[in-house]
Structures are given as C-alpha cells and as structure tokens.
Design an enzyme around this catalytic site. Structure first.
Site, mmCIF file in Angstrom:
data_model
loop_
_atom_site.group_PDB
_atom_site.id
_atom_site.type_symbol
_atom_site.label_atom_id
_atom_site.label_comp_id
_atom_site.label_asym_id
_atom_site.label_seq_id
_atom_site.Cartn_x
_atom_site.Cartn_y
_atom_site.Cartn_z
ATOM 1 N N HIS A 66 0.815 -1.248 0.121
ATOM 2 C CA HIS A 66 -0.030 0.072 0.148
ATOM 3 C C HIS A 66 0.867 1.217 -0.100
ATOM 4 O O HIS A 66 2.248 1.364 0.093
ATOM 5 C CB HIS A 66 -0.840 0.136 1.150
ATOM 6 N N GLU A 92 -2.809 4.364 2.873
ATOM 7 C CA GLU A 92 -2.975 4.426 4.276
ATOM 8 C C GLU A 92 -2.859 5.978 4.422
ATOM 9 O O GLU A 92 -1.835 6.666 4.063
ATOM 10 C CB GLU A 92 -1.934 3.733 4.881
#
Length: 132
Positions: free
Chosen positions: A62, A108
């Site tokens: 991510h 994130e």
C-alpha cells in the site's frame, strides 16, 4: 547513489474519477493532465496517474500518506462521509485510516513517522524482531 523516492505511478481505469479522488478529495495538487494521465504532487511526492489495465495488489502492499495528528480526525471523517471504502483497521501506533482509491489501490493515511514506529517497537516488538 540513490537519494530517495522520485515518483509513484498508479494505473487508473478512469482518469476523471481518479482526479476527483486524488485532487478533489485527498487534496493533492494537480499540475497537468493529458489523454492518458495526469501529474499531481503532495509535498515532495510526485504522483502520476496513468490510464491502463488496473490490477491492484491483493497483499499488504500500500501507499501511506502523511498527515498531522491534529488534522487526522477531521480528515478521516471527511473520507468516511464521502463513502470511501476501508480495507483494514489500524493496529499500529499513531492514527491510521486504510482506504481504497476508486480502482481498489490500497492507501493509508497515517500520522507518525519512522521514529515513532521504532519507538513503539520497544514496548510492543513484532514477532522475531531484530534491531539492525
């Protein structure tokens, strides 16, 4: 010698939708766009959105974006109100919100830095942790 990250390129299926997400919702600075892509920035990060066949990661890979701790609650509320999908709940130090972009790329939003993460490992080390 390497000096750091230069840029990230993300494959997107719909440039308009991705620009609305990254520029409009996340607040990245849009610079230029063309038929198959766009350049944006966030701090020193240069981001390229490029129209291509999309194949988001199915693993833990991510992109983590930095936010000040005091700005986190309002920003997280804004994303949740916009209906952004979450892919994981935070279990680490600092505030984190794990969201998906329109194509399912994992992002994130995190308040903290490497030092705060390392400091947290002194009290709660990962299994098999070795300090190098």
């Amino acid at each position: 010698m390497l000096r750091g990250l230069n840029h990230l390129t993300i494959a997107v299926s719909n440039l308009e939708q991705s620009l609305l997400f990254y520029n409009g919702l996340l607040g990245m600075q849009a610079h230029v766009r063309w038929d198959k892509g766009a350049y944006l920035s966030l701090g020193d990060l240069w981001l390229c959105l490029f129209c291509d066949e999309v194949s988001p990661a199915k693993d833990y890979s991510h992109i983590a974006l930095d936010i000040a701790e005091e700005d986190f609650p309002a920003f997280a509320a804004k994303l949740r109100q916009a209906g952004v999908k979450e892919w994981k709940q935070n279990k680490s130090e600092g505030y984190s919100l794990y969201v998906l972009d329109p194509d399912g790329h994992q992002l994130e939003v995190h308040s903290g830095d490497l030092q705060s993460r390392l400091d947290s490992l002194k009290d709660q080390p990962y299994s098999g942790l070795i300090w190098l």
